[in-house]
Design a protein around this motif. Structure first.
Motif, mmCIF file in Angstrom:
data_model
loop_
_atom_site.group_PDB
_atom_site.id
_atom_site.type_symbol
_atom_site.label_atom_id
_atom_site.label_comp_id
_atom_site.label_asym_id
_atom_site.label_seq_id
_atom_site.Cartn_x
_atom_site.Cartn_y
_atom_site.Cartn_z
ATOM 1 N N THR A 1 -3.889 5.126 -9.108
ATOM 2 C CA THR A 1 -4.565 3.966 -8.529
ATOM 3 C C THR A 1 -3.582 2.825 -8.305
ATOM 4 O O THR A 1 -2.731 2.548 -9.157
ATOM 5 C CB THR A 1 -5.681 3.465 -9.476
ATOM 6 O OG1 THR A 1 -6.596 4.537 -9.714
ATOM 7 C CG2 THR A 1 -6.430 2.288 -8.873
ATOM 8 N N ALA A 2 -3.690 2.179 -7.148
ATOM 9 C CA ALA A 2 -2.965 0.945 -6.862
ATOM 10 C C ALA A 2 -3.984 -0.190 -6.850
ATOM 11 O O ALA A 2 -4.963 -0.147 -6.095
ATOM 12 C CB ALA A 2 -2.242 1.026 -5.525
ATOM 13 N N VAL A 3 -3.757 -1.188 -7.695
ATOM 14 C CA VAL A 3 -4.698 -2.289 -7.867
ATOM 15 C C VAL A 3 -4.093 -3.561 -7.283
ATOM 16 O O VAL A 3 -3.069 -4.049 -7.769
ATOM 17 C CB VAL A 3 -5.025 -2.518 -9.354
ATOM 18 C CG1 VAL A 3 -6.130 -3.575 -9.487
ATOM 19 C CG2 VAL A 3 -5.423 -1.225 -10.036
ATOM 20 N N GLN B 1 -0.739 -2.388 5.134
ATOM 21 C CA GLN B 1 0.661 -1.996 5.176
ATOM 22 C C GLN B 1 1.165 -1.589 3.796
ATOM 23 O O GLN B 1 1.861 -0.583 3.635
ATOM 24 C CB GLN B 1 1.516 -3.142 5.714
ATOM 25 C CG GLN B 1 2.994 -2.779 5.889
ATOM 26 C CD GLN B 1 3.196 -1.737 6.969
ATOM 27 O OE1 GLN B 1 2.859 -1.964 8.118
ATOM 28 N NE2 GLN B 1 3.743 -0.589 6.592
ATOM 29 N N VAL B 2 0.806 -2.364 2.779
ATOM 30 C CA VAL B 2 1.233 -2.037 1.420
ATOM 31 C C VAL B 2 0.617 -0.712 0.969
ATOM 32 O O VAL B 2 1.294 0.129 0.359
ATOM 33 C CB VAL B 2 0.861 -3.177 0.448
ATOM 34 C CG1 VAL B 2 1.056 -2.746 -1.006
ATOM 35 C CG2 VAL B 2 1.708 -4.410 0.749
ATOM 36 N N SER C 1 1.446 4.794 -0.422
ATOM 37 C CA SER C 1 1.005 6.187 -0.251
ATOM 38 C C SER C 1 2.183 7.092 0.091
ATOM 39 O O SER C 1 2.273 8.231 -0.374
ATOM 40 C CB SER C 1 -0.044 6.279 0.857
ATOM 41 O OG SER C 1 -1.222 5.638 0.489
ATOM 42 N N GLY C 2 3.094 6.574 0.928
ATOM 43 C CA GLY C 2 4.257 7.355 1.297
ATOM 44 C C GLY C 2 5.230 7.537 0.146
ATOM 45 O O GLY C 2 5.898 8.572 0.031
ATOM 46 N N GLU C 3 5.292 6.539 -0.736
ATOM 47 C CA GLU C 3 6.237 6.594 -1.855
ATOM 48 C C GLU C 3 5.701 7.409 -3.022
ATOM 49 O O GLU C 3 6.441 8.179 -3.652
ATOM 50 C CB GLU C 3 6.547 5.172 -2.332
ATOM 51 C CG GLU C 3 7.452 5.116 -3.543
ATOM 52 C CD GLU C 3 7.543 3.726 -4.154
ATOM 53 O OE1 GLU C 3 8.116 3.599 -5.251
ATOM 54 O OE2 GLU C 3 7.007 2.770 -3.543
ATOM 55 N N PHE D 1 -7.204 2.890 -3.859
ATOM 56 C CA PHE D 1 -6.638 1.579 -3.579
ATOM 57 C C PHE D 1 -7.769 0.564 -3.741
ATOM 58 O O PHE D 1 -8.721 0.564 -2.961
ATOM 59 C CB PHE D 1 -6.057 1.525 -2.168
ATOM 60 C CG PHE D 1 -4.915 2.479 -1.974
ATOM 61 C CD1 PHE D 1 -3.616 2.089 -2.241
ATOM 62 C CD2 PHE D 1 -5.145 3.793 -1.552
ATOM 63 C CE1 PHE D 1 -2.552 2.975 -2.077
ATOM 64 C CE2 PHE D 1 -4.101 4.679 -1.394
ATOM 65 C CZ PHE D 1 -2.801 4.277 -1.660
ATOM 66 N N VAL D 2 -7.647 -0.247 -4.778
ATOM 67 C CA VAL D 2 -8.738 -1.153 -5.121
ATOM 68 C C VAL D 2 -8.180 -2.548 -5.397
ATOM 69 O O VAL D 2 -6.986 -2.731 -5.614
ATOM 70 C CB VAL D 2 -9.526 -0.673 -6.359
ATOM 71 C CG1 VAL D 2 -10.110 0.705 -6.153
ATOM 72 C CG2 VAL D 2 -8.634 -0.696 -7.606
ATOM 73 N N THR D 3 -9.087 -3.507 -5.397
ATOM 74 C CA THR D 3 -8.744 -4.845 -5.879
ATOM 75 C C THR D 3 -9.365 -5.029 -7.260
ATOM 76 O O THR D 3 -10.255 -4.274 -7.670
ATOM 77 C CB THR D 3 -9.286 -5.937 -4.952
ATOM 78 O OG1 THR D 3 -10.699 -6.066 -5.140
ATOM 79 C CG2 THR D 3 -8.987 -5.634 -3.495
ATOM 80 N N LEU D 4 -8.889 -6.027 -7.961
ATOM 81 C CA LEU D 4 -9.630 -6.579 -9.089
ATOM 82 C C LEU D 4 -9.743 -8.051 -8.759
ATOM 83 O O LEU D 4 -8.809 -8.826 -8.936
ATOM 84 C CB LEU D 4 -8.898 -6.361 -10.412
ATOM 85 C CG LEU D 4 -9.632 -6.872 -11.658
ATOM 86 C CD1 LEU D 4 -11.001 -6.215 -11.794
ATOM 87 C CD2 LEU D 4 -8.810 -6.649 -12.918
#
Length: 417
Positions: free
Chosen positions: A252-254, A277-278, A283-285, A292-295
């Motif tokens: 997960t990317a927050v 973009q981020v 995802s590529g890295e 992909f979520v926010t808090l």
């Protein structure tokens, strides 16, 4: 970052003479502005523009307001000329009649702003000028119209094609790191050690958009935590004794903090492009990333509740339910969500994924929402559809858990009344 973006960034990594250091001139600034609009020579044009920007930078607020009112009133369109030009075009459409209409319909102040921007380093000065305009305008309708001209020009100058995405890390220049500390608008950075904890560990990232004409000024930045699972507390993400984890094991990317940096670029949207973009770059890295979520904070929950004549519940589940109802059902202007953060993420195509009580123990978090926070989920396969449905139908997509919570919150509000 693409090779083209690297080249653009390198090409503009220069130090210019700052507007405000031009040659002295005793002539009234209104005369200089008129001369600039009538100038045909590049050298004289640059000197005039430098003088005008230098004069403006030296003014106090009263002087700046007078300068802006001159632009708004004396450099406005002439309605009669516009009507005549439109009538002429309607009667005999042609390249010439259309050009005459375009010239009449564009106020002189737009061309003035363009010519001022030809001075090296002037873009930042004009962004600061608009910040002054927003701060000083009040409810003056002519100044509101002037702001539309700034917005019109800035929307072109700061479109995505000109922006450069740069990673910010502990090795970034100190003057950039100082600005990250100063501009952080969601979760204050209290010290250099606090900043280090957000930038240096291998499971933490930060990215910012820059403009080639303002290479030392971030426009917007996002702080990212790489985690296992979707978090429900900012204290967990920012804990001083937190142990970093291997990014390759994260799913997960927050996006836990998104901060706009330039007051003069208010209403010029960068956040949508930044998040997408981020997300694409990460995802590529890191192939293991699935979510992909926010808090995110809920900044107006307490204000809304008071307006409804109720207090935030003390019991956590009741507070979550009320917050869910608020996010899905509280409306503002144009039937859009009342909450500005909700408008932003839902407008980008995210969905309301989960609501958490006791998620922000800070004084600000408690005051805004009783500590409640929300995850907005960016399902990259659905964001375009969600965005379209929100834009055209104001449809809010939410998880079944949040939808059920919102019903509970609505029923509790009805019973309390």
């Amino acid at each position: 970052m693409t090779i083209l973006a690297d080249l653009l960034s390198t090409m503009f990594e220069r130090r210019y003479r700052t507007p405000g250091q031009g040659r002295a001139s005793g002539r009234p600034v209104e005369a200089l502005m008129a001369d600039l609009l009538g100038s045909a020579g590049e050298t004289s044009e640059l000197a005039l523009a430098q003088d005008i920007l230098g004069h403006y930078a030296s003014l106090d607020d009263a002087g700046k307001l007078a300068f802006l009112r001159h632009m708004a009133h004396d450099m406005n369109i002439d309605p009669e000329t516009v009507r005549s030009a439109l009538d002429a075009y309607e009667q005999a459409p042609s390249k010439l009649s259309y050009r005459a209409f375009m010239t009449a319909a564009e106020p002189q102040r737009q061309e003035l702003i363009r010519r001022l921007n030809r001075v090296p380093g002037a873009t930042g000065a004009l962004v600061r000028m608009r910040a002054d305009l927003l701060r000083l305008a009040g409810d003056d309708p002519e100044l509101a119209a002037l702001d539309l001209d700034f917005r019109h020009l800035f929307a072109s100058w700061f479109n995505r094609g000109f922006l450069v995405l740069r990673p910010i890390n502990w090795e970034s220049p100190a003057h950039i790191l100082e600005k990250i500390i100063a501009y952080e608008a969601v979760h204050a950075i209290h010290s250099w050690d606090d900043l280090r904890r957000r930038l240096q560990p291998q499971d933490r990232r930060c990215f910012a958009f820059f403009h080639p004409a303002m290479p030392d000024e971030p426009l917007i930045f996002v702080e990212v935590a790489l985690t296992k699972g979707i978090p429900g507390s900012i204290q967990t993400l920012l804990a001083e004794d937190r142990a970093a984890i291997n990014p390759e094991t994260c799913d997960t990317a927050v996006f836990y903090s998104i901060s706009n940096c330039q007051a003069g670029l208010a209403s010029i949207s960068f956040g949508n492009s930044l998040i997408k973009q981020v997300a694409a770059d990460l995802s590529g890295e890191l192939k293991g990333l699935k979510s992909f979520v926010t808090l995110s904070p809920i900044p107006l929950l307490t204000k809304w509740a008071k307006g409804e004549g109720i207090e935030l519940p003390q019991e956590p589940d009741a507070r979550r339910a009320l917050a869910a109802h608020y996010l899905l059902n509280a409306k503002g202007r144009g039937d859009a969500p009342f909450d500005p953060v909700a408008r932003f993420h839902l407008g980008n195509g995210a969905l309301v994924h989960a609501v958490h009580a006791d998620a922000d123990a800070s004084d600000n978090g408690q005051a805004q929402s009783g500590g409640v926070m929300v995850n907005y989920l960016y399902d990259l396969a659905q964001v375009a559809v969600n965005h379209e449905n929100f834009a055209t139908k104001r449809k809010i997509v939410a998880s079944s858990e949040v939808t059920s919570l919102a019903k509970t919150g609505a029923n509790a509000m009805t019973a309390e009344r």
